[in-house]
Design a protein around this motif. Sequence first.
Motif, short mmCIF file in Angstrom:
data_model
loop_
_atom_site.label_atom_id
_atom_site.label_comp_id
_atom_site.label_asym_id
_atom_site.label_seq_id
_atom_site.Cartn_x
_atom_site.Cartn_y
_atom_site.Cartn_z
N PHE A 143 0.81 -1.21 0.00
CA PHE A 143 0.00 0.00 0.00
C PHE A 143 0.84 1.26 0.00
O PHE A 143 0.37 2.34 -0.27
CB PHE A 143 -0.99 0.02 1.17
N MET A 144 2.12 1.14 0.35
CA MET A 144 2.98 2.31 0.27
C MET A 144 4.44 1.90 0.31
O MET A 144 4.78 0.76 0.61
CB MET A 144 2.72 3.29 1.43
N PHE A 145 5.30 2.88 -0.03
CA PHE A 145 6.74 2.66 0.03
C PHE A 145 7.20 3.17 1.38
O PHE A 145 7.03 4.33 1.71
CB PHE A 145 7.38 3.44 -1.12
N LEU A 146 7.76 2.29 2.21
CA LEU A 146 8.20 2.71 3.54
C LEU A 146 9.71 2.84 3.55
O LEU A 146 10.43 1.84 3.44
CB LEU A 146 7.75 1.70 4.60
N PRO A 147 10.21 4.07 3.67
CA PRO A 147 11.67 4.22 3.73
C PRO A 147 12.20 3.50 4.99
O PRO A 147 11.60 3.60 6.05
CB PRO A 147 11.87 5.73 3.86
N ASN A 148 13.31 2.79 4.82
CA ASN A 148 13.86 2.02 5.94
C ASN A 148 14.10 2.89 7.16
O ASN A 148 13.89 2.47 8.29
CB ASN A 148 15.19 1.38 5.53
N ASP B 231 9.73 25.17 3.21
CA ASP B 231 8.69 24.24 2.76
C ASP B 231 9.13 23.48 1.52
O ASP B 231 8.89 22.28 1.40
CB ASP B 231 7.39 25.01 2.46
N THR B 232 9.79 24.18 0.59
CA THR B 232 10.27 23.52 -0.62
C THR B 232 11.37 22.52 -0.27
O THR B 232 11.39 21.39 -0.77
CB THR B 232 10.83 24.57 -1.61
N ILE B 233 12.27 22.93 0.62
CA ILE B 233 13.36 22.03 1.02
C ILE B 233 12.78 20.75 1.60
O ILE B 233 13.16 19.63 1.23
CB ILE B 233 14.25 22.73 2.07
N ASN B 234 11.82 20.89 2.53
CA ASN B 234 11.24 19.71 3.16
C ASN B 234 10.49 18.84 2.17
O ASN B 234 10.52 17.61 2.26
CB ASN B 234 10.33 20.12 4.31
N SER B 235 9.80 19.47 1.20
CA SER B 235 9.08 18.68 0.18
C SER B 235 10.06 17.84 -0.63
O SER B 235 9.84 16.65 -0.87
CB SER B 235 8.33 19.57 -0.80
N ILE B 236 11.14 18.48 -1.07
CA ILE B 236 12.09 17.78 -1.94
C ILE B 236 12.79 16.65 -1.17
O ILE B 236 12.98 15.55 -1.69
CB ILE B 236 13.11 18.77 -2.53
N LYS B 237 13.13 16.94 0.09
CA LYS B 237 13.78 15.90 0.90
C LYS B 237 12.88 14.68 1.07
O LYS B 237 13.29 13.55 0.89
CB LYS B 237 14.13 16.46 2.29
N ALA B 238 11.62 14.93 1.43
CA ALA B 238 10.70 13.83 1.66
C ALA B 238 10.44 13.07 0.36
O ALA B 238 10.34 11.84 0.36
CB ALA B 238 9.39 14.34 2.25
N ALA B 239 10.37 13.78 -0.76
CA ALA B 239 10.12 13.11 -2.04
C ALA B 239 11.26 12.17 -2.38
O ALA B 239 11.06 11.07 -2.89
CB ALA B 239 9.95 14.15 -3.14
N SER B 240 12.49 12.61 -2.07
CA SER B 240 13.63 11.75 -2.36
C SER B 240 13.61 10.54 -1.44
O SER B 240 13.85 9.41 -1.85
CB SER B 240 14.91 12.58 -2.24
N GLU B 241 13.24 10.75 -0.18
CA GLU B 241 13.22 9.65 0.78
C GLU B 241 12.14 8.62 0.46
O GLU B 241 12.35 7.42 0.60
CB GLU B 241 12.98 10.25 2.17
N PHE B 242 10.97 9.10 0.05
CA PHE B 242 9.87 8.19 -0.22
C PHE B 242 9.89 7.61 -1.64
O PHE B 242 8.92 7.03 -2.09
CB PHE B 242 8.52 8.87 0.06
N GLY B 243 11.00 7.81 -2.34
CA GLY B 243 11.14 7.19 -3.64
C GLY B 243 10.16 7.69 -4.68
O GLY B 243 9.80 6.98 -5.62
N ILE B 244 9.68 8.94 -4.53
CA ILE B 244 8.71 9.49 -5.47
C ILE B 244 9.36 9.63 -6.86
O ILE B 244 8.78 9.27 -7.87
CB ILE B 244 8.23 10.88 -5.01
N VAL B 245 10.59 10.16 -6.85
CA VAL B 245 11.26 10.39 -8.13
C VAL B 245 11.65 9.07 -8.78
O VAL B 245 11.50 8.87 -9.98
CB VAL B 245 12.49 11.31 -7.92
#
Lengths: 295, 404
Positions: A143-148, B231-245
């Motif tokens: 259901f989602m990608f969970l970062p380690n 806000d932009t910094i935090n968005s980009i960081k989280a996007a990279s962490e959550f594998g969005i890109v």
Amino acid sequence: MTTVFGIPVQAFLGQLLIGLINGSFYALLSLGLAIIFGLLNIVNFAHGAFYTTGAFVAWFLLQYAGISYWGALIISPLVVGALGMAIERTMLKRLYGLDPLYGLLLTFGLALIIQGLFLKQFGSSGEPYEIPDMFKGGVSLGFMFLPNYRAWVIGFSLILCLTTWYTIEKTRLGSYLRAATENPTLVQAFGINVPLLITLTYGMGVALAALAGVMAAPIYRVSPLMGSDMIIVVFAVVVIGGMGSIMGSIVTGFSLGIIEGLTKVFYPEASNVVIFVIMALVLLVKSAGLFGRAQ
Amino acid sequence: MMIERSLRILTVLSCVAGASSAQMTDKVIKIGVLNDQSGLYADLSGQGSVVAAKMAVEDFGGKVDGTPIEVVFADHQNKPDVGSNIARQWLDVDKVDVIVDVPHSATALAVNDVVKEKNKVFLVSGAASSDLTGKACSPNTVHWTYDTWSLANGTGKYTVKAGGDTWFFLTADYAFGAALERDTTAVIKANGGKVLGSVKHPLNTSDFSSFLLQAQSSKAKIIGLANAGGDTINSIKAASEFGIVKGGQKLAGLLVFINDVHALGLPTAQGLNLTESFYWDRDDKTRAWSKRFAERNKGHHPSMVQAGVYASVLHYLKAVQALKSDGDGKAVVAKMKALPSDDPLFGKGTIRKDGRKIHPMYLYEVKKPSESKKPWDYYRLIHEIPADEAFRPLSESECPLAKS
């Protein structure tokens, strides 16, 4: 597709999990606050600043001494805890017995000074801190990608919270502590060094904040404002849980993280006020907080 | 318990005393830099903008016809009420002649009204909303550095043309975010793209994962970040962490400053497209100025906002000198519009009837870590948008001044 309140169940699960992650920071921070308030009767407004300092110490260690995340996880709480104890010994100690308002003002002033110093030195955008190699990447849960790294944050903070609760509520040391708050003179008469106990307790509460700061560094960034962004919410968590109730702050921390996460889906504009709305409601209905005892 | 920070007005005298001339009101030309000194926009404006204003005063010679020039500054805390209160006090009591910067659109719109009412001058550098030269335009205001229309026209148009035709917005929930989303949506639609949805987040949010998950499930090709600063910094960081890109969606940072790229680090920020009107490493003149600036700003290189403060103050002083008077704000702004501008940072330019400063905009890509050869070496130029295409045409403006 099955839906919950109009959103797909998979997305709903994802939001629950994300709420839990933010909740673990709320829980860790409010835990330290609850300990300090419950046992020392100090409203520690400098808690957010210690959280920031914890993150900055981790950044310094990496930048100037090449000490990695794991080293920082141990060293930073020790350093910041020692700083906290020094502050307790030299400043807070003089305020015991006075109205708690004095402690609040002192710690609030300290928080502004610490934040101002970091702001002057590092600016408001902060410094990046890489996620440790071991935790790079993540797992797909369907259901989602969970970062380690976030999985680690949930697990580790749960362990920390429960250990702290156990130490204070179930061990001999914890019983000394609680007794010392209840009746310091009597406990002192039994040969227990009460001032030392109090200093150590404050140090431990502060060390917990620093630990949360180190854990937060790779997720957010190391920024002078990270503490002040967090502290008001964390105070609301403590108030909702019942000032000084340890289990209360843990349970409330995690559940408010979840509630806030869900608000971000249903009414995102309200996500930064929902916690305060809940606080107001709880205070109206049960003024001692959900887990607090009326005095 | 909420304890509001008390309103702090910090005053710094940069150039004091000296002979005065009769034409200038109250024997001093006072420049008020009003911006975020302590919050999420402090790095891109803050003390750096104060340094830039002082540099402009020094480069001008410190005096206009013998009248000394003074720079003062204050923190508007990104709150329109705080900002307009300071503006009123400055203009009514403290004899400030011109207010500069204001990197928060809602505050800028409030200050815009105050300045117009008091007939002084407002030089906007930090704020983005294109309404400042649109329906809220004023004969006392010059909007210098950039605006939401030019950002949308740069990053938005380029992204759609490169194939990113479905969008989902993460939008800061105030005047600026709304204007940026509106202007970008117009550009996307005009170029054949589609907007699948948007989510409005509170200003100064620390965790964006929840919003990004919503963007992810929209299946849009592009996640447009209609926010700024932290806000932009935090968005980009989280996007990279959550594998969005990695999952195939791309981020479009609609307003990214060099300070944000610095805070993110190249490993996270690489590949991002962004639109700016100023980059320190563009030519010899910008490099020379930026070197002087960085020496006075703890090594931090200038953002386009700080560059805009320098250039707009310089042009203001030229207009005051030509007019030999600083009393009538409307007349000074009219003079600024009549005189062509020329400065080392933005080159030659003009100011339009609606108050819009016209110069080229530049589309950049953030370099890979391996391509960066020196400190602050972050951008690669992709495309220069010529001055006559970079801003909203007068014919589309809702500004009454544009019709006159």
